[in-house]
Design an enzyme around this catalytic site. Structure first.
Site, PDB file in Angstrom:
ATOM      1  N   ARG A   1      -3.704   3.014  11.181  1.00 17.52           N
ATOM      2  CA  ARG A   1      -2.502   2.809  11.053  1.00 17.52           C
ATOM      3  C   ARG A   1      -1.680   3.600  12.268  1.00 17.52           C
ATOM      4  O   ARG A   1      -0.638   2.867  12.738  1.00 17.52           O
ATOM      5  CB  ARG A   1      -1.989   3.477   9.618  1.00 17.52           C
TER       6      ARG A   1
ATOM      7  N   LEU B   1     -10.749   6.965   1.857  1.00 11.01           N
ATOM      8  CA  LEU B   1      -9.536   5.929   2.418  1.00 11.01           C
ATOM      9  C   LEU B   1      -8.280   6.553   1.970  1.00 11.01           C
ATOM     10  O   LEU B   1      -7.999   7.331   0.963  1.00 11.01           O
ATOM     11  CB  LEU B   1     -10.056   4.660   1.407  1.00 11.01           C
ATOM     12  N   ASP B   2      -7.240   6.232   2.459  1.00 14.74           N
ATOM     13  CA  ASP B   2      -5.734   6.442   2.274  1.00 14.74           C
ATOM     14  C   ASP B   2      -5.526   6.066   1.015  1.00 14.74           C
ATOM     15  O   ASP B   2      -6.050   4.813   0.562  1.00 14.74           O
ATOM     16  CB  ASP B   2      -4.836   6.134   3.200  1.00 14.74           C
ATOM     17  N   ARG B   3      -4.460   6.574   0.227  1.00 13.70           N
ATOM     18  CA  ARG B   3      -4.165   6.030  -1.039  1.00 13.70           C
ATOM     19  C   ARG B   3      -3.765   4.519  -1.330  1.00 13.70           C
ATOM     20  O   ARG B   3      -4.147   3.848  -2.044  1.00 13.70           O
ATOM     21  CB  ARG B   3      -2.976   6.791  -1.895  1.00 13.70           C
TER      22      ARG B   3
END
Length: 326
Positions: free
Chosen positions: A245, A145-147
């Site tokens: 996103r 997962l992205d930060r």
């Protein structure tokens, strides 16, 4: 194959049958030892840990019926990242895998600038029954997962589980559902099918203009309209970097709070001012469905919105026109 020992190496003994006549040693071991990757087996052979009879063998050595192949598998090496007592919510745990809730702001793997405080550091502290991945005492991160994204991450405890779970992700057998708050009105049922890859001008970003774009599909399965914003449930068949996103931004509805892809706005109408409290993109990995690597049963895990996102939704709903939500 017995589980790896923390103290003694494991000695595997294989009798070659007629079906394996003239097969390469590394191919034989990969076929018989499903829990080991071929690259690791080749490394062990190179280290002199494989014998045909009493003679050390090479990866390319051909085996014959009646040969006795032995392989010494050393115990896992200590992991390079240090275990850290970082708080971590574990939502599912058994002998093969663990599912955790990654908080927003936490990096998954140690890297330049993030050597400590990562999800891997936390897992090494909280998960005490790792059998090792690739010969190292470390968790097998199957996806990321992205930060700035919170939510569920699936982690394997040993090579066999890691290989099977990675296969399921690769073959798109894992169901992944996210919750996102976006600008504008988006209808349920929307399908976004846009290949994405590294942006040709900004290498740290992903875009639909990449010269090496890869297939990516995102679906909006539920939508609640909140007077200028939409609270979405989104599923992804593929798992490209920044996929949700980038896709939502590409159709003109960026994730609120996402500074990289157009989700930050200076001028916010009064009824949407609650979003100003966001310090990260409003994106949460809320549901995972996968087949258990040991017995194939389907496992479903869910995660509620964390407090920062719940607070924003509560304030927006309190100011939204009830007739606009559905």
């Amino acid at each position: 194959m017995a589980p790896l020992s923390a103290a003694e190496p494991e000695l595997v003994r294989i009798e070659v049958t007629a079906d394996d006549d003239a097969r390469r040693l590394d191919q034989l071991l990969a076929a018989r030892l499903a829990g080991q990757t071929r690259s690791r087996l080749q490394r062990l052979i190179k280290e002199g840990r494989a014998h045909i009879g009493r003679k050390p063998a090479r990866a390319s050595s051909a085996v014959r019926p009646g040969d006795i192949v032995t392989l010494e598998i050393p115990p896992p090496r200590p992991a390079t990242p240090r275990p850290e007592a970082v708080p971590l919510d574990i939502v599912y745990d058994d002998a093969d895998l663990v599912v955790v809730e990654k908080p927003a702001g936490m990096v998954v793997h140690p890297a330049a600038g993030h050597a400590e405080g990562t999800l891997v550091n936390a897992l090494l502290h909280h998960v005490t029954d790792l059998s090792g991945i690739g010969g190292t005492l470390r968790p097998g991160i199957v996806h990321r997962l992205d930060r700035g994204t919170s939510g569920l991450i699936l982690v394997a405890k040993h090579d066999r589980a890691h290989a099977e779970l990675a296969r399921q992700f690769r073959e798109r057998e894992v169901e992944k559902t996210y919750v996102a708050l976006v600008w504008g009105l988006v209808q349920a049922g929307r399908r976004i099918d846009l290949p994405i890859g590294r942006d040709p001008n900004q290498r740290k970003k992903i875009s639909t203009r990449s010269r090496r774009a890869r297939e990516a599909v995102t679906r909006v399965v539920k939508a609640e309209h909140l007077r200028g914003g939409s609270l979405l449930q989104v599923t992804i068949a593929t798992g490209r970097t920044h996929q949700i996103r980038v896709h939502l931004s590409a159709i003109g509805h960026p994730v609120i709070g996402d500074a990289d892809y157009g989700g930050k706005r200076r001028h916010v109408p009064p009824h949407l001012r609650a979003v100003r409290a966001l310090e990260r993109p409003f994106l949460h990995a809320a549901r995972l469905v996968f087949s258990h690597p040991r017995d194939g049963r389907r496992v479903t895990v869910r995660s509620d919105l964390p407090p920062d996102l719940q607070a924003v939704v509560a304030r927006l709903r309190s100011q939204a026109d009830p007739s606009a939500a559905h």
